[in-house]
Design a protein around this motif. Structure first.
Motif, PDB file in Angstrom:
ATOM      1  N   GLU A 296       1.069  -0.934   0.136  1.00  0.00           N
ATOM      2  CA  GLU A 296       0.013   0.089  -0.151  1.00  0.00           C
ATOM      3  C   GLU A 296       0.826   1.385   0.141  1.00  0.00           C
ATOM      4  O   GLU A 296       0.263   2.327  -0.003  1.00  0.00           O
ATOM      5  CB  GLU A 296      -0.897   0.042   1.179  1.00  0.00           C
ATOM      6  CG  GLU A 296      -1.923  -0.927   1.193  1.00  0.00           C
ATOM      7  CD  GLU A 296      -3.314  -0.568   0.212  1.00  0.00           C
ATOM      8  OE1 GLU A 296      -2.946   0.466  -0.360  1.00  0.00           O
ATOM      9  OE2 GLU A 296      -4.179  -1.229   0.026  1.00  0.00           O
ATOM     10  N   PRO A 298       2.365   4.613  -0.929  1.00  0.00           N
ATOM     11  CA  PRO A 298       1.954   5.455  -1.954  1.00  0.00           C
ATOM     12  C   PRO A 298       3.325   5.904  -2.729  1.00  0.00           C
ATOM     13  O   PRO A 298       4.509   5.926  -1.986  1.00  0.00           O
ATOM     14  CB  PRO A 298       1.354   6.496  -1.252  1.00  0.00           C
ATOM     15  CG  PRO A 298       2.016   6.617   0.162  1.00  0.00           C
ATOM     16  CD  PRO A 298       2.245   5.169   0.482  1.00  0.00           C
ATOM     17  N   CYS A 304      -2.129   7.754  -6.733  1.00  0.00           N
ATOM     18  CA  CYS A 304      -1.920   6.357  -7.168  1.00  0.00           C
ATOM     19  C   CYS A 304      -3.361   5.574  -6.794  1.00  0.00           C
ATOM     20  O   CYS A 304      -4.302   6.096  -6.515  1.00  0.00           O
ATOM     21  CB  CYS A 304      -0.814   5.620  -5.889  1.00  0.00           C
ATOM     22  SG  CYS A 304      -1.098   5.897  -4.362  1.00  0.00           S
ATOM     23  N   GLY A 306      -4.845   1.431  -5.520  1.00  0.00           N
ATOM     24  CA  GLY A 306      -4.424   0.060  -5.265  1.00  0.00           C
ATOM     25  C   GLY A 306      -5.362  -0.878  -5.658  1.00  0.00           C
ATOM     26  O   GLY A 306      -6.590  -0.672  -5.637  1.00  0.00           O
ATOM     27  N   ARG A 349      -1.492  -7.181  -2.874  1.00  0.00           N
ATOM     28  CA  ARG A 349      -1.918  -5.817  -3.079  1.00  0.00           C
ATOM     29  C   ARG A 349      -0.879  -5.096  -3.864  1.00  0.00           C
ATOM     30  O   ARG A 349       0.312  -5.069  -3.461  1.00  0.00           O
ATOM     31  CB  ARG A 349      -2.211  -5.151  -1.549  1.00  0.00           C
ATOM     32  CG  ARG A 349      -2.879  -3.686  -1.752  1.00  0.00           C
ATOM     33  CD  ARG A 349      -4.297  -3.761  -2.219  1.00  0.00           C
ATOM     34  NE  ARG A 349      -4.983  -2.307  -2.052  1.00  0.00           N
ATOM     35  CZ  ARG A 349      -6.164  -2.191  -2.408  1.00  0.00           C
ATOM     36  NH1 ARG A 349      -7.160  -3.240  -2.844  1.00  0.00           N
ATOM     37  NH2 ARG A 349      -6.795  -1.031  -2.244  1.00  0.00           N
ATOM     38  N   THR A 351      -0.075  -1.134  -6.002  1.00  0.00           N
ATOM     39  CA  THR A 351      -0.172   0.335  -6.004  1.00  0.00           C
ATOM     40  C   THR A 351       0.376   0.616  -7.347  1.00  0.00           C
ATOM     41  O   THR A 351       1.466   0.312  -7.609  1.00  0.00           O
ATOM     42  CB  THR A 351       0.256   0.775  -4.773  1.00  0.00           C
ATOM     43  OG1 THR A 351      -0.151   0.294  -3.509  1.00  0.00           O
ATOM     44  CG2 THR A 351      -0.270   2.452  -4.830  1.00  0.00           C
ATOM     45  N   ASP A 353       1.291   3.501  -9.899  1.00  0.00           N
ATOM     46  CA  ASP A 353       1.385   5.071  -9.821  1.00  0.00           C
ATOM     47  C   ASP A 353       0.660   5.731 -11.181  1.00  0.00           C
ATOM     48  O   ASP A 353       0.987   5.433 -12.341  1.00  0.00           O
ATOM     49  CB  ASP A 353       2.759   5.372 -10.163  1.00  0.00           C
ATOM     50  CG  ASP A 353       3.154   6.757 -10.219  1.00  0.00           C
ATOM     51  OD1 ASP A 353       2.724   7.680 -10.116  1.00  0.00           O
ATOM     52  OD2 ASP A 353       4.674   6.865  -9.952  1.00  0.00           O
TER      53      ASP A 353
END
Length: 370
Positions: A296, A298, A304, A306, A349, A351, A353
């Motif tokens: 997670e 950032p 961003c 997720g 998970r 994330t 960009d």
């Protein structure tokens, strides 16, 4: 040294097979330009037309200010280094390097001087009296380059010269040829299918596909701003993630929905404006693997998003790990720093960009945005 210019050059073989479509390239004097693309893209044919080993169906090739379409290869004042080295097996290294100069009736003293200089540049002085069968692959390649250097040509042409070497020797010879370019200040045109060679050696690279030039630019520019989906998918290892879908309005905001599966990525107004997107159209979104983070945490930009995914495979590369995951029916490839990762099949998970997203027209593959 001399510039090399191709102006709408075309090559058509018997039966109407078009190998090269109206290619235009300008190589400045002293520049190192790499033609890169998959097998069959027309890069070697283009190089052979510059050398005069292939006839030109249409267009014009100039070396310096001289049009050379009808000039025989031996009179073009270029030197070519081939993939298979093409050394004479019955001759010593010294004789191989001197052969072309003897045919031109260059005085013996001048031949000896040029050979000593080339041998010193390539560190092959101790090999001059050996025959090719007594040389390693890397040594043979150096001799082939040395044979080109002694001719003092206006331009050097390299046709996949490192493809027969092992990985370690390829890295070494990449550095040697790059150093040679800096030392000689010579015009060099280099053909390869290896994007690593293209990205690390060329002042500019020319990406070719199906006989056409898809993009010309500095390696970093081509990587950061690919002109179309082919370049985006070809340049980079692993290649850019590409997802086809639609941008739809969703309660005042917009969402990208992948055409296959359930991948959804929210896009706010600044991202839409930067990408040149509008709701309702079909597009291809792209994201480099390094634009995807595991977990997670950032990105610095803060833009961003997720997503939950399933890890399919992890490839530890030492200084980084390639993660292959699935989310909403789409494959997602991430490049992450060394760290403990879940096992294949486990949930992860990821994330994204959003400030590093690229957008392309779905129909043509051409890049969108400014």
């Amino acid at each position: 040294m001399a510039s090399v210019t191709l102006d709408r050059v075309r090559k058509v073989y018997d039966g109407g097979i078009i190998a090269v479509h109206d290619v235009s390239i300008e190589v400045g004097a002293g520049e190192f330009v790499v033609l890169v693309g998959p097998s069959g893209c027309g890069k070697s044919t283009t190089l052979r037309m510059i050398a005069g080993l292939e006839s030109i169906t249409a267009g014009e090739v100039r070396i310096g200010d001289r049009v050379v379409n009808a000039v025989p290869p031996k009179d073009r004042d270029i030197a070519m280094v081939f993939q298979n080295y093409a050394l004479y097996p019955h001759m010593t290294v010294r004789e191989n390097m001197a052969f072309a100069l003897k045919l031109r009736n260059v005085p013996r003293a001048e031949i000896d001087r040029r050979m000593r200089e080339a041998a010193a540049i390539l560190a092959i002085e101790e090999l001059l009296d050996r025959k090719p069968r007594h040389l390693s692959g890397g040594q043979r390649q150096r001799v082939a380059v040395g044979r080109a250097i002694v001719r003092q040509p206006r331009a050097f042409l390299f046709d996949e010269p490192l493809s027969n070497l092992d990985a370690r020797l390829r890295v070494q010879m990449r550095k040697e040829i790059s150093r040679l370019h800096r030392q000689l200040g010579a015009t060099m045109i280099y053909v390869t299918h290896d994007q690593v060679e293209a990205m690390t050696m060329g002042d500019r690279i020319v990406v070719m596909h199906e006989g056409r030039v898809r993009q010309i630019g500095a390696p970093a520019d081509v990587y950061e701003r690919p002109a179309d989906t082919f370049v985006a998918g070809f340049i980079g290892s692993p290649p850019m993630n590409l997802w086809r879908g639609h941008v739809r309005g969703d309660g005042g905001a917009s969402v990208f929905e992948a055409r296959a599966g359930g991948l959804r990525i929210p896009l706010d107004a600044p991202v839409l404006q930067r990408l040149g997107l509008a709701s309702g159209g079909e597009v291809v979104l792209g994201l480099r693997p390094e634009g995807i983070h595991l977990g997670e945490a950032p990105f610095a930009s803060g833009a961003c998003f997720g997503i939950d995914a399933r890890l399919d495979e992890a490839e530890p590369m030492g200084n980084e790990i390639f993660l292959y995951a699935s989310a909403g029916g789409q494959e997602i490839v991430a490049r992450v720093p060394p760290q403990p990762v879940p096992r294949p099949g486990d949930p992860v998970r990821l994330t994204l960009d959003l400030d590093r997203l690229h957008a392309f027209e779905a129909a043509t593959g051409v890049r969108l945005g400014p």
